[in-house]
Scaffold this motif. Sequence first.
Motif, PDB file in Angstrom:
ATOM      1  N   VAL A  20       0.681  -1.266  -0.127  1.00  0.00           N
ATOM      2  CA  VAL A  20      -0.040   0.095   0.024  1.00  0.00           C
ATOM      3  C   VAL A  20       0.867   1.133  -0.055  1.00  0.00           C
ATOM      4  CG1 VAL A  20      -1.631   1.379   1.285  1.00  0.00           C
ATOM      5  CG2 VAL A  20      -1.835  -1.090   1.159  1.00  0.00           C
ATOM      6  N   ARG A  21       2.063   1.252   0.788  1.00  0.00           N
ATOM      7  CA  ARG A  21       2.822   2.408   0.922  1.00  0.00           C
ATOM      8  C   ARG A  21       3.518   2.609  -0.490  1.00  0.00           C
ATOM      9  NH1 ARG A  21       3.933   0.920   6.238  1.00  0.00           N
ATOM     10  NH2 ARG A  21       5.718  -0.711   5.527  1.00  0.00           N
ATOM     11  N   SER A  58      -9.584   8.766  -7.523  1.00  0.00           N
ATOM     12  CA  SER A  58      -8.371   8.271  -7.602  1.00  0.00           C
ATOM     13  C   SER A  58      -8.381   7.453  -6.147  1.00  0.00           C
ATOM     14  CB  SER A  58      -7.051   8.749  -7.908  1.00  0.00           C
ATOM     15  OG  SER A  58      -6.915   9.773  -6.864  1.00  0.00           O
ATOM     16  N   LEU A  59      -7.429   6.392  -6.249  1.00  0.00           N
ATOM     17  CA  LEU A  59      -7.227   5.804  -4.846  1.00  0.00           C
ATOM     18  C   LEU A  59      -6.447   6.766  -3.703  1.00  0.00           C
ATOM     19  CD1 LEU A  59      -7.343   3.148  -3.365  1.00  0.00           C
ATOM     20  CD2 LEU A  59      -4.967   2.453  -4.086  1.00  0.00           C
ATOM     21  N   LEU A  60      -5.597   7.519  -4.440  1.00  0.00           N
ATOM     22  CA  LEU A  60      -4.983   8.724  -3.449  1.00  0.00           C
ATOM     23  C   LEU A  60      -5.777   9.444  -2.975  1.00  0.00           C
ATOM     24  CD1 LEU A  60      -2.149   9.804  -2.853  1.00  0.00           C
ATOM     25  CD2 LEU A  60      -2.640  11.169  -4.758  1.00  0.00           C
ATOM     26  N   HIS A  61      -7.036   9.993  -3.443  1.00  0.00           N
ATOM     27  CA  HIS A  61      -7.871  10.973  -2.879  1.00  0.00           C
ATOM     28  C   HIS A  61      -8.947  10.146  -2.116  1.00  0.00           C
ATOM     29  CE1 HIS A  61      -6.739  13.582  -6.290  1.00  0.00           C
ATOM     30  NE2 HIS A  61      -6.164  14.453  -5.157  1.00  0.00           N
ATOM     31  N   THR A  62      -9.137   8.815  -2.177  1.00  0.00           N
ATOM     32  CA  THR A  62     -10.216   8.082  -1.585  1.00  0.00           C
ATOM     33  C   THR A  62      -9.350   7.652  -0.155  1.00  0.00           C
ATOM     34  OG1 THR A  62     -10.731   6.817  -3.672  1.00  0.00           O
ATOM     35  CG2 THR A  62     -11.277   5.815  -1.386  1.00  0.00           C
ATOM     36  N   GLN A  97      -3.262   1.877 -12.952  1.00  0.00           N
ATOM     37  CA  GLN A  97      -4.443   0.932 -12.907  1.00  0.00           C
ATOM     38  C   GLN A  97      -4.357   1.031 -11.088  1.00  0.00           C
ATOM     39  OE1 GLN A  97      -5.459  -2.091 -15.677  1.00  0.00           O
ATOM     40  NE2 GLN A  97      -3.714  -1.682 -16.192  1.00  0.00           N
ATOM     41  N   LEU A  98      -3.306   0.693 -10.422  1.00  0.00           N
ATOM     42  CA  LEU A  98      -3.164   0.396  -8.921  1.00  0.00           C
ATOM     43  C   LEU A  98      -3.793   1.854  -8.443  1.00  0.00           C
ATOM     44  CD1 LEU A  98       0.123  -1.210  -8.461  1.00  0.00           C
ATOM     45  CD2 LEU A  98      -2.436  -2.032  -7.827  1.00  0.00           C
ATOM     46  N   ARG A  99      -3.225   3.003  -8.932  1.00  0.00           N
ATOM     47  CA  ARG A  99      -3.686   4.143  -8.336  1.00  0.00           C
ATOM     48  C   ARG A  99      -5.151   4.601  -8.878  1.00  0.00           C
ATOM     49  NH1 ARG A  99       2.038   7.366  -7.359  1.00  0.00           N
ATOM     50  NH2 ARG A  99       3.339   5.428  -7.517  1.00  0.00           N
TER      51      ARG A  99
END
Length: 324
Positions: free
Chosen positions: A70-71, A190-194, A130-132
């Motif tokens: 995750v990091r 995005s996953l970053l903002h989630t 895609q991961l992000r």
Amino acid sequence: PSVLHREPGLITRIVRDYYDKDIDEVLVDTKEAFDDISHYFKTHLESEQNKLKLVEGGGIFEKYRLEDEVRDVFRSRVSLPGGGGLVLEQTEAMLTIDINSGTYRGGKDDEETAFNLNMLAAKEVSRQVQLRDVGGLIMIDFIDMRRHGNRRNVIRELERAFKNDKAKINITRISDLGVLEMTRQRTRDSLLHTLHTSCSHCQGTGLVPSDEYVALGILRMVRENLPAYKGDTMKVITTAKAALDVLNSYRDELHNMEESVNADIQILIDSELPVGEFYLAARPRREERSDRSQGGGTRGSRGNRPRRGGGGGGGGERNRERDM
């Protein structure tokens, strides 16, 4: 009145947004989360429910070292095999990806080395995007390649890497400067903002005002408002670091300003203020001034909105005191 729709919890939303039939297993390490996801599967994906499994004893993040994974998703630098790497910078408008050669040496000459590294990078770019779950405009700065055939092969490799992506992809050609533009359909945050919120100190910029800039901003605010405090006490509220900097570096200037209008300037600390902010405490009403505390450690009530780094931004240099 009745509830028409209730948004599910974070774990259920992740399953809803990211689950597809290519996934072999969904592992959960708490009974509560298992029940929530199980209810979602029964309602929407009953045929897939056998893929949901409860791991006894918990701790799947430790067991599978998921914290490290995750990091890695949120790191701005991603290593490539052989010594190269990607540098990813995400802004509100776009994601920029720079391919760095580093110590990579994977060819007979510069052209072959650049081509081999770009082919590796194309696969990793697809994986990271895609991961992000990044959507919108994506700019990729590949290592320069002179041969048009090599550029076309890198584009084909990038298209293959995105082949199974559910989002719509549009990939342009690589320019003579080595830059490729592509767009990816934005279907959700995005996953970053989630999983993150903007930093309360830097407002998401990654930067905070320098100590000198904050100190000079405090001095400008004091100088501008001091005439109104003739024979009175001005209380400046700021962070501990800024207060220390002002008192250590500009003590003589403060003393001269105090003498010029026969005023008392107090620099007080608010430990809850974000880095770089400061404000003037509201002045007591005229009838209350005779009873006000003379102690330097008493914090006044807030007088105006906290300002950042010298007030050079949209707030300007004007200060308005609120009524107490």
